[in-house]
Design a protein around this motif. Structure first.
Motif, PDB file in Angstrom:
ATOM      1  N   PHE A  20       0.848  -1.187   0.000  1.00 30.22           N
ATOM      2  CA  PHE A  20       0.000   0.000   0.000  1.00 30.22           C
ATOM      3  C   PHE A  20       0.883   1.236   0.000  1.00 30.22           C
ATOM      4  O   PHE A  20       1.732   1.407   0.869  1.00 30.22           O
ATOM      5  N   ASP A  21       0.707   2.096  -0.976  1.00 30.88           N
ATOM      6  CA  ASP A  21       1.439   3.358  -1.042  1.00 30.88           C
ATOM      7  C   ASP A  21       0.443   4.472  -0.807  1.00 30.88           C
ATOM      8  O   ASP A  21      -0.413   4.747  -1.649  1.00 30.88           O
ATOM      9  N   ALA A  22       0.542   5.120   0.339  1.00 30.74           N
ATOM     10  CA  ALA A  22      -0.389   6.192   0.683  1.00 30.74           C
ATOM     11  C   ALA A  22      -0.058   7.495  -0.026  1.00 30.74           C
ATOM     12  O   ALA A  22      -0.807   8.459   0.079  1.00 30.74           O
ATOM     13  N   GLY A  23       1.056   7.531  -0.740  1.00 28.93           N
ATOM     14  CA  GLY A  23       1.396   8.727  -1.506  1.00 28.93           C
ATOM     15  C   GLY A  23       2.190   9.759  -0.726  1.00 28.93           C
ATOM     16  O   GLY A  23       2.660  10.738  -1.288  1.00 28.93           O
ATOM     17  N   GLY A 148      -1.372  22.515   1.054  1.00 33.22           N
ATOM     18  CA  GLY A 148      -0.879  22.672  -0.308  1.00 33.22           C
ATOM     19  C   GLY A 148      -1.866  22.226  -1.374  1.00 33.22           C
ATOM     20  O   GLY A 148      -3.033  21.918  -1.083  1.00 33.22           O
ATOM     21  N   PRO A 149      -1.418  22.161  -2.605  1.00 36.98           N
ATOM     22  CA  PRO A 149      -2.299  21.850  -3.738  1.00 36.98           C
ATOM     23  C   PRO A 149      -2.838  20.421  -3.746  1.00 36.98           C
ATOM     24  O   PRO A 149      -3.816  20.141  -4.440  1.00 36.98           O
ATOM     25  N   LEU A 150      -2.223  19.518  -2.980  1.00 33.61           N
ATOM     26  CA  LEU A 150      -2.695  18.130  -2.966  1.00 33.61           C
ATOM     27  C   LEU A 150      -3.746  17.870  -1.889  1.00 33.61           C
ATOM     28  O   LEU A 150      -4.245  16.756  -1.771  1.00 33.61           O
ATOM     29  N   ALA A 151      -4.108  18.880  -1.120  1.00 33.08           N
ATOM     30  CA  ALA A 151      -5.094  18.690  -0.043  1.00 33.08           C
ATOM     31  C   ALA A 151      -6.402  18.115  -0.567  1.00 33.08           C
ATOM     32  O   ALA A 151      -7.007  17.246   0.058  1.00 33.08           O
ATOM     33  N   ALA A 152      -6.826  18.592  -1.722  1.00 32.18           N
ATOM     34  CA  ALA A 152      -8.089  18.117  -2.299  1.00 32.18           C
ATOM     35  C   ALA A 152      -7.982  16.703  -2.845  1.00 32.18           C
ATOM     36  O   ALA A 152      -8.994  16.096  -3.203  1.00 32.18           O
ATOM     37  N   ARG A 153      -6.765  16.174  -2.878  1.00 32.03           N
ATOM     38  CA  ARG A 153      -6.574  14.815  -3.389  1.00 32.03           C
ATOM     39  C   ARG A 153      -6.371  13.790  -2.273  1.00 32.03           C
ATOM     40  O   ARG A 153      -6.006  12.658  -2.532  1.00 32.03           O
ATOM     41  N   ILE A 154      -6.561  14.196  -1.030  1.00 33.04           N
ATOM     42  CA  ILE A 154      -6.533  13.237   0.068  1.00 33.04           C
ATOM     43  C   ILE A 154      -7.865  12.505   0.053  1.00 33.04           C
ATOM     44  O   ILE A 154      -8.926  13.126   0.103  1.00 33.04           O
ATOM     45  N   ARG A 155      -7.812  11.194  -0.057  1.00 35.33           N
ATOM     46  CA  ARG A 155      -9.033  10.406  -0.230  1.00 35.33           C
ATOM     47  C   ARG A 155      -9.018   9.168   0.646  1.00 35.33           C
ATOM     48  O   ARG A 155      -7.973   8.660   1.012  1.00 35.33           O
ATOM     49  N   GLU A 156     -10.220   8.678   0.910  1.00 34.00           N
ATOM     50  CA  GLU A 156     -10.375   7.382   1.566  1.00 34.00           C
ATOM     51  C   GLU A 156     -10.692   6.377   0.473  1.00 34.00           C
ATOM     52  O   GLU A 156     -11.358   6.707  -0.523  1.00 34.00           O
ATOM     53  N   CYS A 157     -10.218   5.158   0.633  1.00 36.84           N
ATOM     54  CA  CYS A 157     -10.495   4.109  -0.336  1.00 36.84           C
ATOM     55  C   CYS A 157     -11.994   4.049  -0.617  1.00 36.84           C
ATOM     56  O   CYS A 157     -12.816   4.174   0.300  1.00 36.84           O
ATOM     57  N   ALA A 158     -12.361   3.869  -1.873  1.00 36.74           N
ATOM     58  CA  ALA A 158     -13.766   3.871  -2.279  1.00 36.74           C
ATOM     59  C   ALA A 158     -14.527   2.618  -1.852  1.00 36.74           C
ATOM     60  O   ALA A 158     -15.752   2.568  -1.958  1.00 36.74           O
ATOM     61  N   ALA A 174      -7.308  10.228 -10.643  1.00 34.84           N
ATOM     62  CA  ALA A 174      -8.449   9.314 -10.712  1.00 34.84           C
ATOM     63  C   ALA A 174      -8.318   8.102  -9.794  1.00 34.84           C
ATOM     64  O   ALA A 174      -9.098   7.167  -9.890  1.00 34.84           O
ATOM     65  N   ARG A 175      -7.358   8.104  -8.881  1.00 36.66           N
ATOM     66  CA  ARG A 175      -7.186   6.949  -7.996  1.00 36.66           C
ATOM     67  C   ARG A 175      -8.378   6.834  -7.048  1.00 36.66           C
ATOM     68  O   ARG A 175      -8.773   7.804  -6.414  1.00 36.66           O
ATOM     69  N   ARG A 176      -8.925   5.624  -6.929  1.00 34.14           N
ATOM     70  CA  ARG A 176     -10.082   5.391  -6.067  1.00 34.14           C
ATOM     71  C   ARG A 176      -9.819   4.371  -4.972  1.00 34.14           C
ATOM     72  O   ARG A 176     -10.524   4.330  -3.981  1.00 34.14           O
ATOM     73  N   TRP A 177      -8.830   3.524  -5.183  1.00 35.07           N
ATOM     74  CA  TRP A 177      -8.639   2.378  -4.294  1.00 35.07           C
ATOM     75  C   TRP A 177      -7.339   2.485  -3.511  1.00 35.07           C
ATOM     76  O   TRP A 177      -6.368   3.061  -3.978  1.00 35.07           O
ATOM     77  N   ARG A 182      -6.077  -5.140  -4.310  1.00 34.48           N
ATOM     78  CA  ARG A 182      -6.904  -5.472  -3.156  1.00 34.48           C
ATOM     79  C   ARG A 182      -8.338  -5.004  -3.404  1.00 34.48           C
ATOM     80  O   ARG A 182      -9.142  -5.711  -3.967  1.00 34.48           O
ATOM     81  N   CYS A 183      -8.662  -3.796  -3.014  1.00 31.11           N
ATOM     82  CA  CYS A 183     -10.043  -3.319  -3.115  1.00 31.11           C
ATOM     83  C   CYS A 183     -10.482  -3.101  -4.562  1.00 31.11           C
ATOM     84  O   CYS A 183     -11.643  -3.319  -4.898  1.00 31.11           O
ATOM     85  N   GLY A 184      -9.551  -2.676  -5.419  1.00 31.20           N
ATOM     86  CA  GLY A 184      -9.911  -2.478  -6.825  1.00 31.20           C
ATOM     87  C   GLY A 184     -10.352  -3.769  -7.485  1.00 31.20           C
ATOM     88  O   GLY A 184     -11.372  -3.817  -8.176  1.00 31.20           O
ATOM     89  N   ASN A 185      -9.609  -4.842  -7.254  1.00 29.85           N
ATOM     90  CA  ASN A 185      -9.973  -6.140  -7.835  1.00 29.85           C
ATOM     91  C   ASN A 185     -11.257  -6.693  -7.234  1.00 29.85           C
ATOM     92  O   ASN A 185     -12.057  -7.311  -7.939  1.00 29.85           O
ATOM     93  N   ARG A 186     -11.448  -6.482  -5.924  1.00 30.64           N
ATOM     94  CA  ARG A 186     -12.691  -6.935  -5.302  1.00 30.64           C
ATOM     95  C   ARG A 186     -13.888  -6.241  -5.928  1.00 30.64           C
ATOM     96  O   ARG A 186     -14.918  -6.858  -6.183  1.00 30.64           O
TER      97      ARG A 186
END
Length: 200
Positions: A20-23, A148-158, A174-177, A182-186
């Motif tokens: 898992f890479d949280a970025g 900073g500019p990435l604040a709006a890109r902090i997300r919880e897994c969909a 466009a990252r959602r998972w 893991r969750c993307g494949n599920r």
């Protein structure tokens, strides 16, 4: 100073693991355990566990001063504040004053000091290297992330049952998972089964 995140392997107490890479390193740190129902995921049981985590790349802060029990408690307080702030930001809720204060408190400590090695081509951290300095670096990274500019890109897994948070650093945003394997494949598997059921 932002530290490039490389992600970590997370282990499920029920079995299995995934990368898992949280970025961001601070968000990777937020996933080292937790309180309440997340206590089963705890990886920082002793001061040596914190020292080991901080010594891993990309931070690679090898402690020259042993980590104390107090520093471990401070690390867990910062971890919880980062976790809470990330979830609040992902949900577009105001971040509580106590959470902000905890992050600012950790950031106020003297940071790690970079040092050029004798070869003139590589770098490390100037001694002494203390846990409080490494925690300061992560708190400062979280401040930079939230402001900073990435604040709006902090997300919880969909996924409905996955609380992992990340910052979407992808170009299209466009990252959602938490992780595609893991969750993307599920999600893909559930969608496929639903389509097959309607075709019957």
């Amino acid at each position: 100073m932002r530290v490039n995140a490389t992600g970590r392997v997370l282990n499920d107490p029920k079995g299995g693991s995934f990368r898992f890479d949280a970025g961001a390193l601070c968000l990777d740190f937020a996933h080292t355990g937790g309180e309440g129902r997340y206590a089963v995921f705890e990886t920082l049981h002793e001061p040596a566990d914190l020292a080991g985590w901080l010594a891993e790349p990309p931070l690679a802060a090898v402690m020259t001063v042993p980590v104390t029990a107090r520093e471990l408690a401070e690390a867990k307080a910062l971890r919880q504040a980062i976790w809470d702030a990330a979830h609040d930001q992902a949900a577009r809720r105001p971040i509580p004053a106590g959470t902000i204060a905890a992050i600012n408190r950790a950031a106020a400590a003297a940071p790690l000091v970079p040092e050029l090695a004798a070869d003139g081509a590589s770098a490390g951290w100037a001694s002494p290297v203390r846990a409080a300095q490494a925690l300061s670096a992560m708190a400062r990274e979280m401040i930079e992330l939230l402001s900073g500019p990435l604040a709006a890109r902090i997300r919880e897994c969909a996924s409905d049952d996955c609380p992992l948070v990340f910052v979407d650093t992808s170009r299209p945003g466009a990252r959602r998972w938490c992780a595609m394997e893991r969750c993307g494949n599920r999600h893909k598997l559930r969608a496929l089964r639903a389509r097959q059921a309607t075709d019957l």
